[in-house]
Design an enzyme around this catalytic site. Sequence first.
Site, PDB file in Angstrom:
ATOM      1  N   GLU A 195     -16.244  14.986  13.126  1.00  0.00           N
ATOM      2  CA  GLU A 195     -16.618  14.853  14.530  1.00  0.00           C
ATOM      3  C   GLU A 195     -15.832  15.826  15.409  1.00  0.00           C
ATOM      4  O   GLU A 195     -16.360  16.374  16.364  1.00  0.00           O
ATOM      5  CB  GLU A 195     -16.424  13.408  15.015  1.00  0.00           C
ATOM      6  CG  GLU A 195     -17.467  12.443  14.463  1.00  0.00           C
ATOM      7  CD  GLU A 195     -18.904  12.836  14.821  1.00  0.00           C
ATOM      8  OE1 GLU A 195     -19.123  13.478  15.864  1.00  0.00           O
ATOM      9  OE2 GLU A 195     -19.809  12.521  14.028  1.00  0.00           O
ATOM     10  N   TYR A 237     -18.372   9.796  23.392  1.00  0.00           N
ATOM     11  CA  TYR A 237     -19.286  10.175  22.303  1.00  0.00           C
ATOM     12  C   TYR A 237     -18.574  10.056  20.943  1.00  0.00           C
ATOM     13  O   TYR A 237     -19.055   9.406  20.017  1.00  0.00           O
ATOM     14  CB  TYR A 237     -19.837  11.610  22.482  1.00  0.00           C
ATOM     15  CG  TYR A 237     -20.346  12.109  21.168  1.00  0.00           C
ATOM     16  CD1 TYR A 237     -21.566  11.655  20.682  1.00  0.00           C
ATOM     17  CD2 TYR A 237     -19.560  12.912  20.336  1.00  0.00           C
ATOM     18  CE1 TYR A 237     -22.010  12.002  19.415  1.00  0.00           C
ATOM     19  CE2 TYR A 237     -19.981  13.259  19.072  1.00  0.00           C
ATOM     20  CZ  TYR A 237     -21.212  12.806  18.617  1.00  0.00           C
ATOM     21  OH  TYR A 237     -21.615  13.128  17.354  1.00  0.00           O
ATOM     22  N   ASP A 294     -25.104  12.581  22.624  1.00  0.00           N
ATOM     23  CA  ASP A 294     -24.682  13.990  22.645  1.00  0.00           C
ATOM     24  C   ASP A 294     -25.871  14.822  23.125  1.00  0.00           C
ATOM     25  O   ASP A 294     -26.890  14.257  23.551  1.00  0.00           O
ATOM     26  CB  ASP A 294     -24.183  14.428  21.246  1.00  0.00           C
ATOM     27  CG  ASP A 294     -25.321  14.524  20.237  1.00  0.00           C
ATOM     28  OD1 ASP A 294     -26.429  14.020  20.526  1.00  0.00           O
ATOM     29  OD2 ASP A 294     -25.116  15.121  19.165  1.00  0.00           O
TER      30      ASP A 294
END
Length: 384
Positions: free
Chosen positions: A67, A150, A168
């Site tokens: 991520e 997020y 996103d």
Amino acid sequence: MSTAPRRKAIIESFVTQTNPFDNPLSDADAKAFRRRLLAWYHKHRRDLPWRAMNGRSVNPYHVLISEAMLQQTQVATVIPYFHRFTEAFPTVDALAEADEQRVLTLWQGLGYYRRARNLHAAAKTIVGDFDGEVPMSVDDLLKLPGVGPYTAGAIASIAHGTRAAVVDGNVERVFARLMLITDPINAPATKKRLWSLAEELVPKSSPGDYNQALMELGATVCTPKVPKCFVCPVREHCRGVQETNPETLPIKLAKKKPKDVTHIVIAAERNGKYLFEQRPAVGLWSNMWQLPTWEEPPKNFSQQALCEWFENRFGMLLGKLHLTSDFKHQTTHRTIQFTVFEASVRSGRMKRNTGKWHGLKQLEHLPVSNPQARTISLLNATSS
Ligand code: SF4
């Protein structure tokens, strides 16, 4: 009228006038939407090294790294970095104990180095405050450096199966088209409402797969320029394809134009080695190394002024300057014009603690920014 309002007016002139935020999918529609999306995902998802598939189980530390790397970077670019990084730091403890310069070196080329520093700091927080376990809840994840809503939602749902939403750029685009959202997608009020919509829709069971499916749909089918609506698994729920041209969505407010700046680089050579300086600890490319760089010199500066700048900074005199390259580098907020000169050091001793000498071919342990790496490889190409 500028482009975004004109597009919005055209779209609104021929679509059914309902506010998608007040009228999301009915329960039955939402259920069918999720079922179709998940069935498609399980059949078509890409085999990515951090995903639980093909005999791999989910590793929360790998999800955390992926991520961090995937922010602003394409999947294909991230994969080799992910392998190198997890080989060098196989556990969160190994990353927490690592030297920052080594972390930056392994990140080199991915750009946005603040992500690497934040990831390193997050590993230290996980070891220090969470017994070495990547947290499960969004609230705890938000305590980690560099983790925003997020990333917290993605890690909580993908790594731990916690019911949490993600929004996103891919999800924004898919939602804008599905729900025919004509408000500017990057306006704060729209973002807030998109999050509520995402939170309503995320299921209790398999939220991680659902979130990845939405993002995968945006990345591979509902793409920005030419969405592949003819193969889309959720076409039947999509108001965008039914009532307008989906590629006209989402509408965005125009971004501020990046600032134009100039960086003058001096490749100063002595006895086959080149002078490098370390950047300040805060700001762009902080703590990374570079060939001496004069940022934002006065307009129409002379070569004489450049030599004086060098002498003031490093205490050494340069010989004749040769222009070796000239290129532009784009960052989020700046368009940087790099101009590179090469020169031999003619005389003088380097002022204390201002720089270090390195051969251009022995830089694997020195973190440098992408434009500096480009400069070095151009110098290597011309000197070999
Ligand atoms: Fe996107 Fe087309 Fe699918 Fe609608 S039908 S979600 S516009 S790909």
